[in-house]
Scaffold this motif. Structure first.
Motif, PDB file in Angstrom:
ATOM      1  N   LYS A   1       0.857  -1.094   0.020  1.00 53.52           N
ATOM      2  CA  LYS A   1      -0.040   0.079   0.112  1.00 53.52           C
ATOM      3  C   LYS A   1       0.846   1.108   0.013  1.00 53.52           C
ATOM      4  O   LYS A   1       2.026   1.066   0.445  1.00 53.52           O
ATOM      5  CB  LYS A   1      -0.646   0.161   1.122  1.00 53.52           C
ATOM      6  N   LEU A   2       0.343   2.305  -0.520  1.00 57.39           N
ATOM      7  CA  LEU A   2       0.854   3.633  -0.460  1.00 57.39           C
ATOM      8  C   LEU A   2       0.245   4.594   0.514  1.00 57.39           C
ATOM      9  O   LEU A   2      -0.866   4.093   1.128  1.00 57.39           O
ATOM     10  CB  LEU A   2       0.889   4.284  -1.786  1.00 57.39           C
ATOM     11  N   SER A   3       0.876   5.674   0.967  1.00 60.01           N
ATOM     12  CA  SER A   3       0.418   6.415   1.785  1.00 60.01           C
ATOM     13  C   SER A   3      -1.023   6.898   1.823  1.00 60.01           C
ATOM     14  O   SER A   3      -1.886   7.056   2.943  1.00 60.01           O
ATOM     15  CB  SER A   3       1.184   7.858   1.949  1.00 60.01           C
ATOM     16  N   HIS A   4      -1.958   7.134   0.556  1.00 63.73           N
ATOM     17  CA  HIS A   4      -3.200   7.486   0.653  1.00 63.73           C
ATOM     18  C   HIS A   4      -4.086   6.336   0.370  1.00 63.73           C
ATOM     19  O   HIS A   4      -5.353   6.776  -0.004  1.00 63.73           O
ATOM     20  CB  HIS A   4      -3.342   8.763  -0.427  1.00 63.73           C
ATOM     21  N   ASP A   5      -3.818   5.134   0.324  1.00 61.87           N
ATOM     22  CA  ASP A   5      -4.382   4.065  -0.097  1.00 61.87           C
ATOM     23  C   ASP A   5      -5.600   3.594   0.996  1.00 61.87           C
ATOM     24  O   ASP A   5      -5.302   3.811   2.352  1.00 61.87           O
ATOM     25  CB  ASP A   5      -3.642   2.853  -0.383  1.00 61.87           C
ATOM     26  N   SER A   6      -6.648   3.171   0.802  1.00 65.51           N
ATOM     27  CA  SER A   6      -7.500   2.606   1.753  1.00 65.51           C
ATOM     28  C   SER A   6      -7.280   1.167   1.934  1.00 65.51           C
ATOM     29  O   SER A   6      -6.669   0.503   1.036  1.00 65.51           O
ATOM     30  CB  SER A   6      -9.091   2.726   1.317  1.00 65.51           C
ATOM     31  N   ASP A   7      -7.895   0.445   2.905  1.00 66.51           N
ATOM     32  CA  ASP A   7      -7.687  -0.756   3.139  1.00 66.51           C
ATOM     33  C   ASP A   7      -8.349  -1.749   2.034  1.00 66.51           C
ATOM     34  O   ASP A   7      -9.505  -1.312   1.593  1.00 66.51           O
ATOM     35  CB  ASP A   7      -8.357  -1.420   4.591  1.00 66.51           C
ATOM     36  N   LEU A   8      -7.766  -2.696   1.579  1.00 67.31           N
ATOM     37  CA  LEU A   8      -8.399  -3.584   0.557  1.00 67.31           C
ATOM     38  C   LEU A   8      -8.648  -4.797   1.048  1.00 67.31           C
ATOM     39  O   LEU A   8      -7.945  -5.645   1.378  1.00 67.31           O
ATOM     40  CB  LEU A   8      -7.329  -3.798  -0.417  1.00 67.31           C
ATOM     41  N   SER A   9      -9.999  -4.824   1.333  1.00 69.86           N
ATOM     42  CA  SER A   9     -10.720  -6.043   1.949  1.00 69.86           C
ATOM     43  C   SER A   9     -10.944  -7.108   0.945  1.00 69.86           C
ATOM     44  O   SER A   9     -10.856  -8.416   1.398  1.00 69.86           O
ATOM     45  CB  SER A   9     -12.264  -5.807   2.414  1.00 69.86           C
ATOM     46  N   HIS A  10     -10.974  -6.935  -0.311  1.00 69.34           N
ATOM     47  CA  HIS A  10     -11.245  -7.906  -1.564  1.00 69.34           C
ATOM     48  C   HIS A  10     -10.550  -7.230  -2.717  1.00 69.34           C
ATOM     49  O   HIS A  10     -10.403  -6.314  -2.787  1.00 69.34           O
ATOM     50  CB  HIS A  10     -12.501  -8.379  -1.663  1.00 69.34           C
ATOM     51  N   LEU A  11     -10.453  -8.327  -3.841  1.00 61.16           N
ATOM     52  CA  LEU A  11      -9.553  -7.914  -5.091  1.00 61.16           C
ATOM     53  C   LEU A  11     -10.879  -7.868  -6.110  1.00 61.16           C
ATOM     54  O   LEU A  11     -11.762  -8.894  -6.146  1.00 61.16           O
ATOM     55  CB  LEU A  11      -8.620  -8.882  -5.172  1.00 61.16           C
ATOM     56  N   SER A  12     -11.170  -6.614  -6.727  1.00 65.45           N
ATOM     57  CA  SER A  12     -12.166  -6.525  -7.655  1.00 65.45           C
ATOM     58  C   SER A  12     -11.723  -7.184  -8.913  1.00 65.45           C
ATOM     59  O   SER A  12     -10.609  -7.454  -9.069  1.00 65.45           O
ATOM     60  CB  SER A  12     -12.572  -5.307  -7.822  1.00 65.45           C
ATOM     61  N   VAL A  13     -12.862  -7.530  -9.831  1.00 64.99           N
ATOM     62  CA  VAL A  13     -12.388  -8.174 -10.964  1.00 64.99           C
ATOM     63  C   VAL A  13     -11.591  -7.134 -11.857  1.00 64.99           C
ATOM     64  O   VAL A  13     -10.669  -7.578 -12.407  1.00 64.99           O
ATOM     65  CB  VAL A  13     -13.770  -8.464 -11.765  1.00 64.99           C
ATOM     66  N   GLY A  14     -12.087  -5.824 -11.638  1.00 64.52           N
ATOM     67  CA  GLY A  14     -11.295  -4.704 -12.605  1.00 64.52           C
ATOM     68  C   GLY A  14      -9.988  -4.620 -12.247  1.00 64.52           C
ATOM     69  O   GLY A  14      -9.202  -4.464 -13.143  1.00 64.52           O
ATOM     70  N   ARG A  15      -9.679  -4.865 -10.881  1.00 67.56           N
ATOM     71  CA  ARG A  15      -8.332  -4.528 -10.485  1.00 67.56           C
ATOM     72  C   ARG A  15      -7.647  -5.845 -10.765  1.00 67.56           C
ATOM     73  O   ARG A  15      -6.385  -5.631 -11.117  1.00 67.56           O
ATOM     74  CB  ARG A  15      -8.281  -4.413  -9.041  1.00 67.56           C
ATOM     75  N   LEU A  16      -8.048  -6.918 -10.691  1.00 71.72           N
ATOM     76  CA  LEU A  16      -7.430  -8.122 -11.143  1.00 71.72           C
ATOM     77  C   LEU A  16      -7.091  -7.957 -12.719  1.00 71.72           C
ATOM     78  O   LEU A  16      -5.829  -8.603 -13.046  1.00 71.72           O
ATOM     79  CB  LEU A  16      -8.158  -9.464 -10.949  1.00 71.72           C
ATOM     80  N   LEU A  17      -7.907  -7.719 -13.382  1.00 72.28           N
ATOM     81  CA  LEU A  17      -7.398  -7.593 -14.803  1.00 72.28           C
ATOM     82  C   LEU A  17      -6.285  -6.549 -15.232  1.00 72.28           C
ATOM     83  O   LEU A  17      -5.789  -6.776 -16.142  1.00 72.28           O
ATOM     84  CB  LEU A  17      -8.889  -7.348 -15.521  1.00 72.28           C
TER      85      LEU A  17
END
Length: 733
Positions: A498-514
């Motif tokens: 993660k970088l400084s302004h990122d929110s917590d990532l609870s799950h991986l979306s399909v768009g992000r995976l692609l």
């Protein structure tokens, strides 16, 4: 165009294979001369006019671009005469201009017809005839051939009346220019162009006049172009056209439009869309007025950005845009700016405009009315600068390299995408409900853009590095950095850090995976480039191929890429300080040296007639020479000599000679090699490959196998090499 060329390719290949050994002298450019007036008086200025007729599908390089890029600039050499003096530089009339990804700079050229003009001032009465030797180059994008040309032109006789006058005293810069001889392409030229419009007096020898950019010019300045491996782009717009319409502008507009869409998905802009549209739809007297104000708001955004592009074009002008594309300083500035933009997107700091400016513009927006709507648009542009500024800067930098109207086109494409949602959502307010809510995904978009900015920054550093031979960013290091950045981007998208302004990532979306798949796919595509793969899809963005720091041996183990050192019986190659062979091959750039080495090693000669501006030469090196079977034979069974027919390096005066072919003096390495190809093999196109016994004369009658021109089949090229090698061993058991 692509499909037409695709179906023409088989026919071209058959013709190239069939005609390799029997190729004739090609003259795709025919020159004629004229004078601007039939008679003149002493003191008047007259224009010497050269008209060119160019065969279809060929282009002739013009007078007014940097001669160090690679292609041969159309050059005039005038002999000494007290009857006239040169005024200014030669001018190319209505030439076309484009940024060439192969040569990393702007080139100018003609298609079908062309005209060059040189002004002279008359100093003595009488019947004046002006002699000028011209050098030029004509190329075709159909199969990559380039044909050098050299002619002596005669202007006149021109009847001149009146009393004789003295020549205009030359300024120091002009005197320096006047003293430049025909072959003197190796002295620094920086600073001389400033006085190029001053009258140039005749020198004791030939006066060379070109209209190229003033950049340091040494004998090794063509190295970068010599190893370029990409295919030149199709012809682009005329430099003096009002609205150039071609695929280059269309490509820029599409990239700018997509960049505008990406700008909408940043944290500074996306949350403003529903809020701004609601102001127009709810704060207006009726729906019709709200829609009109929203449309005016969108057109105001477009107007503001287009004015920015127009100011870029007007303030820089043609010379400024050319400086940006060729000079080291603007490219280093762009590199630094892009790195700053990229780090800002990654969250290291935030780029903002002064609060006072923002507040004053916002006050104007609060006044309402149509002027208030315009200032609302201006407020959006200013407030969103921290997110859109780097994107806008990227588009302007890319457009500035193209010159002409491209900055305006780039800003129009960007602003159209940027303004479109505000107008569409005002027309169809129900669509607002379908917008995703703001959140951490907006910062993800910003981070992705940051990685892209850092990758693009390397291109500008590479341009300066290649043009001035600093060797700071060779191809392998460039690829390593791109592979690292794309790999880090893929890991980021998968949530591995993660970088400084990122929110917590609870799950991986399909768009992000692609998107992660695309990042890792791009990284995987780049990896073979470390081991010599040409990577043609990225040819315009990568430094040219030369040496490799990586290799894979046939057994899968690492091996050094450098070729076996030349035998102790052989000399050190001349010109190896600025010329080199591809794929780590060792060889020569002077025929006499290569012949002596081949005799000592009892090997046949492989002569490669090539050129810095020869696209097909680079294609052969990238796709045929790289074949392990070809490379092994060239390395082990032949002595390779690359003879550049367009190199401007000056020969020692003791090696100057007058050609028996055209009775002209040959003073440069390129002219010497071109003369050898013409006189020995009756061919003037490149590439042209000859296998020769080193003890035999260098002519067509003594070749070991029928010479080959462009041959894209590695299998056929291997047969050509094997046939010549077998005959040599038969003659030299």
């Amino acid at each position: 165009m692509f499909f037409r060329n695709y179906f023409l390719l088989p026919l071209l290949l058959v013709l190239s294979m069939a005609g390799g050994a029997t190729a004739q002298i090609l003259t795709p450019t025919k020159l004629s001369v004229a004078l601007s007036q039939p008679t003149a008086k002493v003191g008047e200025e007259v224009e010497l006019i050269v008209n060119a007729r160019i065969d279809d599908k060929w282009h002739l390089y013009a007078t007014d671009f940097d001669p160090d890029l690679g292609p041969t600039v159309f050059t005039f050499s005038f002999t000494k005469s007290p009857a006239y003096e040169l005024v200014g530089k030669p001018k190319s009339i209505s030439s076309k201009k484009k940024y060439d990804d192969v040569f990393k700079g702007d080139i100018t050229y003609f298609e079908k017809t062309g005209q060059m003009r040189q002004r002279i001032r008359l100093l003595q009465p009488g019947a004046l005839t002006v002699q000028a030797n011209v050098e030029y180059q004509t190329c075709t994008d159909i199969d990559g051939r380039c044909i050098p040309g050299e002619e002596t032109l005669s202007f006149g006789p021109l009847p001149v009346t009146g009393a004789a006058i003295a020549a205009t005293p030359a300024t120091p810069a002009a005197a320096t220019t006047a003293a430049t001889t025909t072959a003197a392409a190796t002295t620094p030229a920086a600073g001389e162009a400033a006085a190029a419009e001053a009258p140039v007096t005749s020198a004791d020898t030939a006066v060379v006049v070109t209209d190229a950019a003033a950049t340091p010019a040494t004998s090794d300045t063509a190295t970068a172009a010599a190893s370029a491996s990409a295919v030149a782009a199709a012809a682009t717009p005329a430099a003096n056209a009002a609205i150039p319409a071609d695929s280059g502008l269309l490509s820029l507009a599409i990239v700018a439009f997509l960049s505008g869409l990406s700008g909408l998905l940043t944290p500074c802009v996306f949350p403003l869309i529903p809020m701004t549209v609601s102001i127009f739809t709810k704060g207006s007297a009726n729906r019709r007025q709200g829609i009109l104000k929203a449309l005016f708001y969108g057109f105001s955004i477009i107007f503001i950005y287009v004015v920015l592009g127009l100011l870029t074009t007007v303030l820089l002008g043609a010379d400024g845009l050319n400086l940006i594309s060729t000079h080291w300083l603007p490219n280093l500035i762009f590199f630094a700016v892009f790195v700053v933009f990229g780090l800002s997107f990654l969250g290291l700091f935030e780029i903002t405009l002064p609060n006072g400016m923002v507040n004053k513009i916002d006050e104007q927006a609060d006044k309402g009315g149509w002027a208030g709507v315009f200032f609302m648009a201006l407020t959006l542009v200013v407030v969103s600068f921290s997110c859109t500024g780097p994107i806008v800067g990227t588009i302007l930098a890319m457009a500035a390299h193209g010159g002409g109207i491209q900055p305006v086109v780039g800003m129009f494409g960007f602003s159209l995408a940027f303004a479109l949602p505000f107008m569409l959502f005002a027309l169809f307010p129900a669509w607002l409900k379908s917008l995703p809510s703001s959140g951490g995904w907006l910062n993800t978009v910003k981070v992705v853009l940051g990685f892209v900015e850092l990758m693009l920054a390397l291109k500008f550093l590479s341009m300066a590095d290649l043009a001035y031979h600093w060797n700071l960013l060779p191809r392998d290091l460039y690829l390593v950095l791109w592979i690292t950045l794309s790999g880090l981007l893929g890991l980021y998208l998968l949530g591995r850090f993660k970088l400084s302004h990122d929110s917590d990532l609870s799950h991986l979306s399909v768009g992000r995976l692609l998107m992660a798949v695309l990042a890792f796919g791009f990284m995987t595509y780049l990896v073979p480039g470390l081991f010599g793969a040409p990577l043609p899809l990225l040819a315009g963005y990568l430094p040219p191929q030369s040496r490799n720091d990586f290799s894979i041996a046939s057994g899968g183990t690492a091996a050094a890429t450098s070729a076996t050192p030349l035998n102790a019986a052989c000399e050190a190659p001349r010109y190896e300080d600025f010329l080199e062979l591809p794929h780590g091959l060792r060889g020569y750039f002077d025929l006499a040296q290569a012949q002596r080495c081949a005799k000592a090693l009892n090997k046949p000669l492989f002569i490669d007639f090539t050129g810095h501006a020869c696209v097909n030469c680079r294609k052969m090196e990238a796709s045929v020479w790289s074949d392990p079977r070809v490379l092994q034979r060239l390395r082990d069974d032949f002595v390779v000599v690359a003879l550049y027919v367009d190199d401007k390096a000056e020969l020692p005066q003791s090696e100057w000679y007058t050609s028996t072919y055209d009775n002209k003096q040959k003073t440069t390495l390129g002219k010497k090699n071109a003369d050898l190809q013409l006189s020995g093999f009756n061919v003037n196109a490149q590439p042209f490959y000859v296998l020769l016994d080193p003890t035999a004369p260098a002519d067509l009658a003594h070749t070991l196998a029928a010479p080959v021109a462009y041959e894209p089949s590695a299998e056929a090229f291997v047969k050509f090499l094997d046939a010549g090698l077998a005959r040599y061993r038969q003659q030299n058991p």
